[in-house]
Scaffold this active site. Structure first.
Site, PDB file in Angstrom:
ATOM      1  N   ARG A  61       0.812  -1.217   0.000  1.00 17.30           N
ATOM      2  CA  ARG A  61       0.000   0.000   0.000  1.00 17.30           C
ATOM      3  C   ARG A  61       0.845   1.267   0.000  1.00 17.30           C
ATOM      4  NH1 ARG A  61      -4.664  -0.821   4.299  1.00 17.30           N
ATOM      5  NH2 ARG A  61      -2.862  -1.023   5.652  1.00 17.30           N
ATOM      6  N   GLU A  98       3.717  -6.980  13.452  1.00 15.64           N
ATOM      7  CA  GLU A  98       2.764  -7.306  14.500  1.00 15.64           C
ATOM      8  C   GLU A  98       2.179  -8.708  14.389  1.00 15.64           C
ATOM      9  OE1 GLU A  98       0.488  -4.639  11.547  1.00 15.64           O
ATOM     10  OE2 GLU A  98       2.529  -4.886  12.260  1.00 15.64           O
TER      11      GLU A  98
END
Length: 173
Positions: A61, A98
């Protein structure tokens, strides 16, 4: 809150449990579909750090935001990709994120020593991807003038991994 921050927040959708249970994914596709919001974000990113030679977009992105920002800033665009996606000789760096780990690469000849480089991504979470990208750029002898992100997830403390970098987020949540 600034008008731009509100414009961004109104166009980001939370998707629960994606890509795995417990993760709240920040979906920027509604923002990208709005030409006014998308244009405002690109303009802001392009103007944050004047006089850059290259703007890096982090897969995937980050590409969407960095490429038009580079065009507006009259700078070159450099993709930082997942391992194995670039065709010529590369430099690589591995990092934790994460929900897993990854390796990213950049072409060895993407920068020349002294290039002024801005790194752009959509979200700063744990900071691993941005930290690895900073390392890659610096290994070439180029100067990282800053890291710019659409959104910073402050609760994940990614900023702490970039203590010597000028980090700017258009929105902090």
């Amino acid at each position: 809150m600034s008008e731009l921050s509100q414009l961004i927040l109104d166009r980001i959708r939370d998707v629960n449990d994606y890509p795995k249970p417990g993760v709240v994914f920040k979906d920027i596709t509604p923002l990208l579909a709005d030409p006014q919001a998308f244009g405002a974000v690109v303009d802001e990113l392009a103007g944050l750090f004047p006089d850059v030679d290259k703007i890096v977009g982090i897969e995937a992105r980050g590409f969407i935001l960095a490429a038009p920002a580079a065009c507006r800033a009259q700078a070159g665009f450099v993709p930082v990709r997942k391992k194995g996606k670039l065709p010529a000789a590369t430099l690589e760096a591995s990092y934790d994120l994460e929900y897993g780990s990854a390796t990213i690469e950049v072409h060895q000849d993407a920068f020349v020593p002294g290039d002024r480089v801005l790194i752009v991504d959509d979200v700063l979470a744990t900071g691993g991807t941005a930290e690895a990208t900073v390392e890659l750029v610096r290994r070439t002898g180029a100067e990282v003038v800053g890291v710019a992100v659409l959104m910073e997830l402050a609760f994940l403390k990614g900023r702490e991994r970039l203590p010597d970098v000028d980090l700017r987020a258009l929105v902090i949540v």
